[in-house]
Structures are given as C-alpha cells and as structure tokens.
Design a protein around this motif. Structure first.
Motif, short mmCIF file in Angstrom:
data_model
loop_
_atom_site.label_atom_id
_atom_site.label_comp_id
_atom_site.label_asym_id
_atom_site.label_seq_id
_atom_site.Cartn_x
_atom_site.Cartn_y
_atom_site.Cartn_z
N VAL A 198 81.22 6.20 109.88
CA VAL A 198 82.41 6.83 110.43
C VAL A 198 82.80 6.24 111.79
N SER A 199 84.09 5.95 111.93
CA SER A 199 84.69 5.66 113.23
C SER A 199 85.97 6.47 113.31
N GLY A 200 86.17 7.15 114.42
CA GLY A 200 87.32 8.04 114.51
C GLY A 200 87.02 9.37 113.85
N GLU A 201 87.92 10.31 114.01
CA GLU A 201 87.69 11.65 113.46
C GLU A 201 88.09 11.71 111.99
N LYS A 202 87.19 12.23 111.16
CA LYS A 202 87.41 12.35 109.72
C LYS A 202 86.89 13.70 109.24
N ILE A 203 87.43 14.13 108.09
CA ILE A 203 86.93 15.33 107.42
C ILE A 203 86.20 14.89 106.16
N ALA A 204 84.98 15.36 106.00
CA ALA A 204 84.20 15.00 104.82
C ALA A 204 83.61 16.26 104.20
N ILE A 205 83.42 16.19 102.91
CA ILE A 205 82.60 17.20 102.25
C ILE A 205 81.36 16.49 101.75
N VAL A 206 80.22 16.98 102.17
CA VAL A 206 78.94 16.42 101.75
C VAL A 206 78.50 17.16 100.50
N ALA A 207 78.28 16.41 99.42
CA ALA A 207 77.82 16.97 98.15
C ALA A 207 76.38 16.55 97.95
N ASP A 208 75.47 17.45 98.23
CA ASP A 208 74.03 17.19 98.10
C ASP A 208 73.57 17.85 96.80
N ILE A 209 73.51 17.04 95.73
CA ILE A 209 73.19 17.57 94.40
C ILE A 209 71.75 17.18 94.08
N GLY A 210 70.85 18.10 94.29
CA GLY A 210 69.43 17.82 94.15
C GLY A 210 68.84 18.28 92.84
N GLY A 211 67.53 18.41 92.84
CA GLY A 211 66.84 18.79 91.62
C GLY A 211 66.98 20.26 91.28
N GLY A 212 67.04 21.11 92.33
CA GLY A 212 67.09 22.55 92.07
C GLY A 212 68.30 23.26 92.62
N THR A 213 68.96 22.66 93.62
CA THR A 213 70.13 23.30 94.23
C THR A 213 71.22 22.27 94.47
N SER A 214 72.44 22.76 94.59
CA SER A 214 73.59 21.93 94.93
C SER A 214 74.26 22.55 96.15
N ASP A 215 74.40 21.74 97.20
CA ASP A 215 74.92 22.25 98.46
C ASP A 215 76.11 21.42 98.92
N PHE A 216 77.07 22.12 99.52
CA PHE A 216 78.28 21.47 100.02
C PHE A 216 78.51 21.91 101.47
#
Length: 431
Positions: free
Chosen positions: A185-203
């Motif tokens: 990242v350079s500059g301001e940005k909006i992101a959604i982090v999608a952490d899709i693991g073995g037992g849970t999915s987190d955003f």
C-alpha cells in the motif's frame, strides 16, 4: 480487544512473539534486526500443521506437525488429533478425552502443542519468549458472546500456563492487514481482509496508509469486523458427505427398503473433531447390527474396516487432499485400496462446488455485511486481500469478489500473513 498489561518490566523486541494458532496450520514470529520474520519450527518449514500424535508406547515423546501425521499414516499405534482450534468455544474444550492409559483435557492437548512451538522458537533464537500477541478469529462461536469470551479466556489460560508472562490478542484479519499494508500500500486505501482459514472465516474492513504499520494505535483505522465459524473443514465435510461417504454406505437402504442406514457415523467420519468418537466399542457393536440389516452389507464392511483399524483420519486426509486438488483440476481420483481391494472415489469440481454453494454464499454475504457495517458501499473497497488456505478455492474467491466489482484481488502469504502481522503488533506492544 483486550490487552493484558501484566508486569511493569520492559520487554525487548526479541522476548516477544506473534503466535498464529490456526485450525490447520500454526506459525510463530519474532521481530529481529531485519524486521518481522517467522521462525522455522519444523525443519525448514515455518508453518506447522496443528496436529499432535500420542504414541501408545509408554514413554514415547509427543509428536507434532508433520511428524504427527506421518506417524499416523505409517501405522504406528497411537492417537492423532488435528484441527485442535475448532474445539475452542465448544462444549468439548472442558472435557477429557482418552489417550490410551490416561484421560486428558482438550485444553491440555492445545497447551502441549503450543508449548512445543514455544520451546522450538526459544531454541532457535537462544532466548526465552516472555510475551505473546495471539491471533483470534472475530468469532470463535457464532452469536454466542459468552462462548466467545470463554474461548479467548481458555486460550489465555493455556498461554500463561506454558510460560508467557504477557498475553494479549489481536483479530486475525487485522493482523493480516498489518502485513498487507507494509507490502502493498501507498497512499490511503480501503481494503477488506478475507482470512478464510480451516475453521473460521474472518473479515475486516480497514483504512490503510502505507508505511504506518508501526504507529502506536490503529483503532480508528479498523472500520468493521465480521466473521463466521465456517472454514476449510466445513468444505471438507461437504465433499466427504457428497462424494466419499456413499462408498461407505451413506444413504444406502436397509433391508426394509423404506429407511436408510443411520447417518451419524458418516458425519463423525467427516468431522475432524469427532472422528475419534467412532472408536468407542459401543459404536462398533452398533455398526455390526446395521450391517446385519443393511441391503448392501459390503458397503458397511468398508466403514467397519475404517473403524476397526482406527483409520478415520486417513479418510479425512484423503478428502482434504482431494479438495485441494480440485482447486486446480476438474476431476480427482482417490484410491482407497487399503479399505477394500479396488475401492476408490472420483470427485469432480462441479459436484463439489454444487455441494458447497450454500457455504460460499454465506461467505459472500458475510463480506458484504461487514462493508455495510463500516458505513461503506461495495464501490468504496479498493482491495480484497485474501489470506488463509481456504481462500485459494475458486468458488470461495468468486463468491467474495462478486460482492465488490471495483476491487482488486491481492493474495497474501496464505499461511504466514497473520503470523507476521501478529509479530508486528507484538513489537508495537512489547518492543
């Protein structure tokens, strides 16, 4: 997010670590002179399968990771346990499980695994580790705040019991965002982090400003968190029930013709945390009765072969490998001749994706709801940052990306991004 301030004495950057205890794999990172890095905990590997093996032989050492899985596959007499994290937040966590001549709490099993990781890291850096930032999913348990708190406190208690004097937590997708930010990242940005693991999915919806990963506080940049107790093991179960279990008699008829064989054994055989329940002698006696009344007893013989030889994890491993292969291939053949001569299973991506459609839809809806919770629209999202092993599944990626037409997809280190982010956070808190 709770923070345990603990002792008054200062911590050097090499006495603290970030620890990502994952359902499928775990990592541990420290912040050295060259920056954050993950410690090689198993040979040259930084990611260790979250598995333990208790050998039946008296005095045998506890095996973890690849060694644990290899011992099981080689047929050494003992008990394999995988996907330990999925027990957190469930009623099982406070129960005891039989490990040959003794019974041990599931929380103690988690402690033995994490203690082994800590000890290996301390040997690698030739110094003790006193403080830890541990990753946690946004929700250990869906729609159950008390269960969620209990899961975190259990993990805290385990960490303190194995020697950490300072224990705090960070959401796993927030940690992944910290690693993502410093790389992309350079500059301001909006992101959604999608952490899709073995037992849970987190955003996590996060405001990113490149080069600011070392700022003291980032609370105002975390715009929303969301998640679900849904991950790779749930996709394993769908593939198993749809494609593998029919070969063992699932949904086959009883002699009466108007009823099917009981389904409970097949659900247990398709679930990492409950497969061991099949080995209770009472369950085998029940299977013998089912076989007697089944119209196709040869199918039940296959199931009984798995139970009698305690090879349920071998089936689960085969299912997991087929799932992974279907990310790149349209069709996968899995030989299971150890169950019965000539027996094998064919899995297709079309069937798998059809069986898992509801799971993918749920992930897409959860991602969209997280952005709405942040007060944003889908068009405001610049990046979807994928991490976690399950994020590589084509149907999962499509379901999430379809919610954000203008967002670019970026892949992080599938098994390392969270651990590295936790290490960055450990430096900030304890360095």
């Amino acid at each position: 997010m709770q923070h345990n301030s603990g002792q008054d004495r200062p911590f050097g950057p090499r006495s603290a670590c970030g620890l990502d205890f994952g359902t499928s794999n775990s990592t541990l990172g420290i912040h050295g002179s060259s920056g954050p890095h993950l410690v090689a905990l198993e040979g040259a590997h930084v990611a260790v399968p979250s598995a333990v093996f208790f050998a039946a032989e008296a005095g045998a050492k506890l095996l973890i990771g690849r060694e644990a899985v290899a011992a099981y596959i080689e047929g050494i007499d003992g008990r394999l346990m995988r996907s330990l994290k999925s027990i957190l937040g469930s009623a099982l966590i406070d129960e005891r499980t039989a490990v040959y001549r003794r019974r041990i709490r599931f929380s103690e099993v988690i402690g033995l695994f994490l203690e082994a990781l800590k000890r290996r890291a301390e040997v690698a850096q030739d110094a003790p580790l006193d403080a830890v930032v541990m990753g946690r999913p946004v929700h250990f348990v869906d729609d159950d705040e008390a269960g969620d708190r209990h899961a975190e406190e259990t993990l805290r208690t385990v960490a303190e019991a194995i020697g950490f004097r300072e224990v705090s937590f960070q959401y796993e997708p927030v940690a992944a965002a910290l690693d993502f930010e410093r790389r992309h990242v350079s500059g301001e940005k909006i992101a959604i982090v999608a952490d899709i693991g073995g037992g849970t999915s987190d955003f996590t919806v996060v405001r990113l400003t490149g080069g600011t990963g070392e700022r003291d506080e980032r609370g105002s940049d975390i715009l929303a968190n969301g998640g679900a107790r849904l991950g790779g093991t749930d996709f394993d179960r769908q593939l198993s029930m749809r494609t593998f279990m029919p070969g063992f008699g699932y949904r086959s008829p009883m002699k009466r013709g108007d009823i099917e064989v009981p389904s409970a054994p097949y659900w247990d055989l398709s679930t990492w945390s409950s497969v061991h329940q099949l080995y209770d002698p009472k369950r085998l006696a029940e299977l013998r009765e089912v076989r007697f009344d089944a119209r196709e007893p040869a199918l039940i013989d296959r199931l009984m072969r798995v139970v009698e030889t305690r090879r349920g994890h071998s089936v689960l491993i085969a299912v997991e490998e087929a799932k992974i292969a279907l990310s790149d291939r349209e069709r996968v053949e899995t030989p299971l001749s150890w169950v019965a001569p000539g027996f094998g299973v064919e899995a297709t991506r079309v069937d798998f994706e059809d069986s898992a459609r509801a799971l993918c839809d749920r992930l897409g809806n959860t991602a969209r709801a997280c952005v709405a919770q942040a007060g944003l629209t889908s068009g405001d999202v610049d990046f979807v940052f994928f991490t976690g092993g399950t994020s590589q599944m084509p149907s999962v990626r499509t379901a999430i990306l379809s919610q954000f037409d203008n967002a670019a997809a970026i892949d992080g280190d599938r098994f390392g991004a969270v651990g590295l982010g936790l290490t960055i956070e450990a430096r900030r808190r304890y360095g």
